[in-house]
Design a protein around this motif. Structure first.
Motif, mmCIF file in Angstrom:
data_model
loop_
_atom_site.group_PDB
_atom_site.id
_atom_site.type_symbol
_atom_site.label_atom_id
_atom_site.label_comp_id
_atom_site.label_asym_id
_atom_site.label_seq_id
_atom_site.Cartn_x
_atom_site.Cartn_y
_atom_site.Cartn_z
ATOM 1 N N ARG A 1 0.823 -1.203 0.000
ATOM 2 C CA ARG A 1 0.000 0.000 0.000
ATOM 3 C C ARG A 1 0.863 1.261 0.000
ATOM 4 N NH1 ARG A 1 -4.302 2.816 0.589
ATOM 5 N NH2 ARG A 1 -4.475 4.456 2.113
ATOM 6 N N LYS A 2 1.994 1.193 0.681
ATOM 7 C CA LYS A 2 2.787 2.394 0.829
ATOM 8 C C LYS A 2 3.850 2.527 -0.257
ATOM 9 C CE LYS A 2 0.650 3.334 4.614
ATOM 10 N NZ LYS A 2 -0.531 4.169 4.415
ATOM 11 N N SER A 3 4.120 1.492 -0.964
ATOM 12 C CA SER A 3 5.258 1.556 -1.862
ATOM 13 C C SER A 3 5.001 0.774 -3.128
ATOM 14 C CB SER A 3 6.491 0.990 -1.161
ATOM 15 O OG SER A 3 7.509 0.795 -2.106
ATOM 16 N N ALA A 4 5.441 1.328 -4.225
ATOM 17 C CA ALA A 4 5.341 0.594 -5.482
ATOM 18 C C ALA A 4 6.624 -0.151 -5.765
ATOM 19 C CB ALA A 4 5.044 1.558 -6.612
ATOM 20 N N TYR A 5 7.559 -0.117 -4.840
ATOM 21 C CA TYR A 5 8.889 -0.623 -5.157
ATOM 22 C C TYR A 5 9.126 -2.053 -4.725
ATOM 23 C CZ TYR A 5 9.263 4.353 -5.471
ATOM 24 O OH TYR A 5 9.017 5.642 -5.792
ATOM 25 N N LEU B 1 8.180 -4.585 -5.814
ATOM 26 C CA LEU B 1 7.704 -5.411 -6.892
ATOM 27 C C LEU B 1 8.602 -6.629 -7.027
ATOM 28 C CD1 LEU B 1 7.176 -2.431 -9.239
ATOM 29 C CD2 LEU B 1 5.391 -3.816 -8.235
ATOM 30 N N THR C 1 7.482 -9.465 -12.042
ATOM 31 C CA THR C 1 6.090 -9.602 -12.441
ATOM 32 C C THR C 1 5.983 -10.221 -13.818
ATOM 33 O OG1 THR C 1 6.203 -7.357 -13.204
ATOM 34 C CG2 THR C 1 5.197 -7.729 -11.049
ATOM 35 N N LEU C 2 7.062 -10.821 -14.259
ATOM 36 C CA LEU C 2 7.057 -11.297 -15.628
ATOM 37 C C LEU C 2 6.649 -12.762 -15.760
ATOM 38 C CD1 LEU C 2 10.302 -9.475 -16.745
ATOM 39 C CD2 LEU C 2 7.940 -8.800 -17.164
ATOM 40 N N ARG D 1 -17.225 -3.338 -1.052
ATOM 41 C CA ARG D 1 -16.176 -2.688 -1.854
ATOM 42 C C ARG D 1 -15.082 -3.681 -2.239
ATOM 43 N NH1 ARG D 1 -17.155 2.709 -1.604
ATOM 44 N NH2 ARG D 1 -18.239 3.154 0.318
ATOM 45 N N GLN E 1 -1.256 -6.407 -8.871
ATOM 46 C CA GLN E 1 -2.348 -5.498 -9.245
ATOM 47 C C GLN E 1 -3.484 -5.564 -8.224
ATOM 48 O OE1 GLN E 1 -4.187 -2.603 -11.482
ATOM 49 N NE2 GLN E 1 -2.090 -3.239 -11.489
ATOM 50 N N SER F 1 -2.398 -3.524 -5.178
ATOM 51 C CA SER F 1 -2.430 -2.059 -5.308
ATOM 52 C C SER F 1 -3.849 -1.551 -5.533
ATOM 53 C CB SER F 1 -1.461 -1.559 -6.370
ATOM 54 O OG SER F 1 -1.585 -2.278 -7.543
ATOM 55 N N GLN F 2 -4.684 -2.348 -6.184
ATOM 56 C CA GLN F 2 -6.091 -1.930 -6.318
ATOM 57 C C GLN F 2 -6.766 -1.906 -4.943
ATOM 58 O OE1 GLN F 2 -7.618 -0.670 -8.799
ATOM 59 N NE2 GLN F 2 -6.463 -1.284 -10.619
ATOM 60 N N ARG G 1 -5.841 1.113 -2.917
ATOM 61 C CA ARG G 1 -6.437 2.352 -3.406
ATOM 62 C C ARG G 1 -7.797 2.628 -2.761
ATOM 63 N NH1 ARG G 1 -7.237 4.144 -9.390
ATOM 64 N NH2 ARG G 1 -8.698 2.440 -9.594
ATOM 65 N N VAL H 1 -10.423 3.679 -0.238
ATOM 66 C CA VAL H 1 -10.254 4.649 0.842
ATOM 67 C C VAL H 1 -10.312 4.016 2.236
ATOM 68 C CG1 VAL H 1 -11.241 6.730 1.898
ATOM 69 C CG2 VAL H 1 -10.945 6.598 -0.588
ATOM 70 N N VAL I 1 -9.353 1.181 3.201
ATOM 71 C CA VAL I 1 -8.303 0.182 3.410
ATOM 72 C C VAL I 1 -7.077 0.855 4.023
ATOM 73 C CG1 VAL I 1 -6.679 -1.362 2.261
ATOM 74 C CG2 VAL I 1 -9.092 -1.385 1.609
ATOM 75 N N ARG J 1 -20.880 2.420 -6.289
ATOM 76 C CA ARG J 1 -19.635 1.992 -5.642
ATOM 77 C C ARG J 1 -18.504 1.783 -6.656
ATOM 78 N NH1 ARG J 1 -21.771 -1.983 -2.306
ATOM 79 N NH2 ARG J 1 -22.360 -0.499 -0.701
ATOM 80 N N SER K 1 -1.623 1.662 -8.439
ATOM 81 C CA SER K 1 -2.242 0.604 -9.248
ATOM 82 C C SER K 1 -2.066 0.850 -10.745
ATOM 83 C CB SER K 1 -3.724 0.455 -8.904
ATOM 84 O OG SER K 1 -4.463 1.527 -9.414
ATOM 85 N N LEU L 1 6.616 6.499 -7.579
ATOM 86 C CA LEU L 1 5.299 6.796 -7.039
ATOM 87 C C LEU L 1 5.322 8.187 -6.416
ATOM 88 C CD1 LEU L 1 2.507 5.536 -6.448
ATOM 89 C CD2 LEU L 1 3.436 4.761 -4.275
#
Lengths: 186, 585
Positions: A12-16, A18, A21-22, A44, A86, A89-90, A93, A95, A97, B124, B309, B322
């Motif tokens: 949640r805090k970082s995109a790094y 990873l 992902t291949l 939700r 994915q 990270s979804q 996103r 609110v 969570v 939603r 995302s 990011l």
């Protein structure tokens, strides 16, 4: 180029953080999602999975922090590594969570599920069912002259194994809670 | 001691505290208490639209041309469901909207009451977040949270569903500064190590390109300024998505045009052949990438985005960053300058020689006619006659005309171009032009439209007349659903199933019926004079420009093909799309 040697954190805090992902092999991951316990929050999370075509193998939810009103949703999901990233990270996103933990990659964790298994039978079958339940350390939580309800806690695989053994002995119903999971250590 | 007031009054108070001066809406039973407060307070300007979808698009136009959130007020049931398309549009294009819906009283929820719908359930997936407020004491807090969430991080639409009894009841008003803003605080500052990795790549790249998107504009004017400085100082070429037009000026020497399905030849080949792609606030949309496996095969890819995302969703990138685009660009330019502002200047010069060869193809040229108005020509003349207006704003509907507008109109500044990109909503342009004109009373607001799209929300002409909004409805009338027809030509053996406009209204009379002015033009020789008449008329105009009916919108990357397999002219369209491409949209 592999320029990034960045600290891993929760997604949640970082995109790094990873992972590669291949790959395209399907993996199973257990996610612990910390959310505000507010109206519609489960809808939700579930709506995100169905709307974006992700899988849910198992789902449990309950409020775990009463003072702050936080619930913990444990989802077991499957997908390729890029899909799993994915999904995380979804989820992050949304609110309500607070955090998403991928217990499958964040170090060792324990997973448990509780099941209640009803078996109806007489004679040898009944004796065999009871004997097997002792091997699995299941508890008898209800019994009549012709039936048992066993309570069994363990990994999903252990419960699957027990259920298969009960099938020829008069299994008529199974209730399972889904997986609850937590990381090991402090 | 908290101030006591009714829920309806709280709505108005919170809007005022949030600096809102304009609301787009339509009254109905379940929002009457709020409308009563609007009537009594007279501090909020309410624009009465003709359909709730119009309210949402008008609010989008308002938001995108000002950078402030757009506010919508509609009733329960059909009022809310009519607003769904606009919210979905705003979600896909990252437009901040605060949508307030009335709801049946709490004690009737779930009883299938008159004009009851499960609004939070329905919306939603098409909002960034939404709330059903069941207690008046919670309302003002939620209103402030709504503005915070709509405008922070990646912007988007939020919805608050307010039952009628909650509007009537009294409760404590929470001031803006006392609101609980949750934990919602997306990080703005980018990771130093990742940004340094970007700078290292910039210093050595031989064939770099900046690929920018709507995120630059959403980040703000400063982000655009930093981007311009970075482009100027590095001498790298820059292209942009449909949503990002205007962040870098179209007249700038480094501008190589829009990229993507109907982007320029030079932009798409630059993307295909580059060795360093710097994606700034764009999201590798399928209109941009074409077929994924063949997308820019030999480049290192950097992606700056505030939404985690979006990173690695479609295209695997080598350097993810990011953060807020403006902040990250500022960090990047600071580090790059501190390290000596180096680039591989010789290689970049060679790269420009190659790009200029692609430019020389002149992919936007078309066959001119002196008998019939070519749509491209109409837009070229519109551009020539309006580009010097200090306050020009363009909205569009969706289809061929939209792509031509993106190709032939130039945008020098951000927030001057409002179009439905992600959702592709026909009927967007007219109401959006209403919202833009409300925000910019002195602006020259032109909606470039196709006749079919325009008819989808034509009722908003009434709004133009009522509020004296002098929008110009520039309709390229080919009596066809032009883009659908083009795809049927390319993909379906010229079987034009349902793709023509029959029984069209007389647009001149229609304009007059709405209280505006109508102009029709069909001869290329009359075009300039007619456009000038449209611009100088003080009031709303419907400009019915009769154009070539079967013109194709080119260049085009056929679906299922790569960037270097563009169709350039009409002669090369036969069998352009194979069976694999035909399944894509």
């Amino acid at each position: 180029m592999n320029a990034l040697h960045l600290k891993k954190g929760s997604s949640r805090k970082s995109a790094y953080n990873l992972r590669s992902t291949l790959g395209d092999a399907i993996e199973t991951h257990t996610l612990a999602i910390l959310v505000d316990n507010e109206v519609g929050v489960l809808a939700r999370v579930i709506g995100l999975f169905s709307g974006r075509g992700y899988n849910i193998e198992s789902l449990t939810v309950a409020e775990t922090n009463h003072t702050e009103g936080l619930s913990r949703i444990t989802v077991v999901t499957t997908g390729t590594p890029s899909i799993i990233e994915q999904i995380k990270s979804q989820l992050g996103r949304l609110v309500p969570v607070h955090d998403v933990h991928d217990l499958t990659v964040e170090g060792p964790s324990v997973e448990r599920e509780l099941a209640m298994i009803k078996v109806v039978g007489k004679g040898d079958n009944r004796v065999e069912a009871l004997r097997t339940s002792e091997v699995f350390r299941a508890n008898v939580v209800d019994s009549t002259l012709e039936s048992f309800v066993f309570e069994l806690t363990g990994t999903p695989e252990k419960i699957d194994a027990f259920v298969e053994l009960m099938r020829p002995l008069g299994l008529i119903d199974v209730a399972r809670t889904g997986v609850a999971a937590i990381s090991r250590g402090g | 001691m908290a101030q006591q007031m009714t829920g309806a009054k709280m709505v108005i108070q919170a809007l005022l505290d949030q600096g809102v001066d304009t609301v787009f809406g339509y009254p109905g039973g379940a929002v009457l208490p709020i409308y009563d407060e609007i009537f009594k307070e007279k501090k909020i300007r309410h624009i009465l639209v003709r359909h709730e979808q119009g309210a949402t698009h008008a609010a989008e136009g308002y938001a995108r041309s000002t950078g402030k959130p757009g506010v919508v007020l509609v009733t329960s049931g059909p009022g809310a469901t009519n607003a769904v398309t606009g919210m979905t549009d705003a979600l896909l294009d990252s437009v901040p909207l605060v949508v307030l819906t009335g709801q049946v009283p709490t004690f009737m929820i779930g009883s299938d009451a008159f004009q009851e719908a499960d609004t939070v359930g329905i919306t939603r997936p098409c909002t960034k977040h939404n709330w059903l407020v069941k207690d008046t004491n919670e309302l003002s807090d939620i209103l402030h949270q709504a503005f915070h969430i709509a405008t922070n991080g990646r912007p988007g639409p939020v919805l608050i569903d307010i039952p009628k009894d909650v509007q009537f009841a009294s409760g404590d008003y929470t001031k803006k500064d006392d609101a609980r803003l949750h934990h919602y605080a997306p990080a703005k500052v980018g990771d130093e190590a990742a940004i340094t990795a970007l700078v290292e790549l910039m210093e050595t790249a031989q064939k770099p390109v900046f690929y920018t998107g709507g995120g630059v504009i959403n980040s703000g004017v400063e982000a655009c300024e930093t981007l311009r400085a970075l482009v100027r100082e590095t001498n790298f070429p820059i292209t942009s998505t449909l949503m990002g037009l205007g962040s870098y000026p179209a007249s700038g020497e480094h501008w190589i045009g829009m990229l993507g399905m109907h982007g320029t030849y030079e932009a798409n080949l630059t993307m295909h052949d580059c060795d360093l792609m710097i994606n700034i606030g764009a999201r590798f949309d399928d209109r941009i990438t074409g077929v994924i496996d063949k997308f820019s095969p030999n480049s290192e890819k950097v992606h700056i985005d505030i939404d985690p995302s979006s990173i690695n969703k479609v295209i695997h990138v080598d350097v993810p960053i990011l953060g807020d685009v403006g902040t990250v660009l500022e960090q990047a330019i600071t580090i790059w300058r501190a390290r000596g502002s180096r680039t591989n200047a010789t290689a970049v010069k060679t790269w420009w020689d190659q790009i200029n060869k692609w430019r020389a193809v002149k992919c936007l040229s078309y066959e001119q006619s002196d008998k019939i108005i070519k749509p491209q020509y109409a837009l070229e003349r519109l551009e020539a006659l309006t580009k010097d207006h200090p306050n020009r704003f363009i909205t569009t509907e969706v289809g061929q005309h939209q792509m031509w507008a993106a190709q032939y109109l130039g945008f020098e500044d951000p927030k001057r171009w409002m179009t439905s990109g992600g959702l592709g909503t026909m009927g967007y342009g007219l109401p959006a032009s209403v919202g833009v004109q409300v925000a910019h009373p002195d602006g020259l607001v032109i909606n470039v439209a196709g006749e079919a799209s325009w008819l989808m929300n034509m009722q908003e002409m009434g709004t133009c007349t009522q509020y004296n909004l002098p929008t110009k409805q520039f309709i390229l009338n080919n009596e066809r659903l032009g883009m659908v027809r083009q795809w049927q030509e390319l993909l379906h053996g010229e079987r034009y199933s349902q793709s023509w406009s029959e029984a069209l209204p007389d647009f001149v009379k229609l304009a007059e019926a709405f209280g505006g002015k109508g102009i029709q033009v069909s001869d290329p020789a009359d075009l300039d004079e007619a456009i000038m008449e449209m611009i100088t008329y003080d009031g709303p105009v419907i400009f019915d420009c009769l154009v070539e009916k079967h013109e194709n919108c080119l260049p085009m990357i056929p679906s299922g093909k790569a960037h270097n397999q563009m169709i350039l002219s009409s002669s090369s369209t036969k069998d352009a799309i194979d069976a694999d491409g035909a399944v894509m949209v």
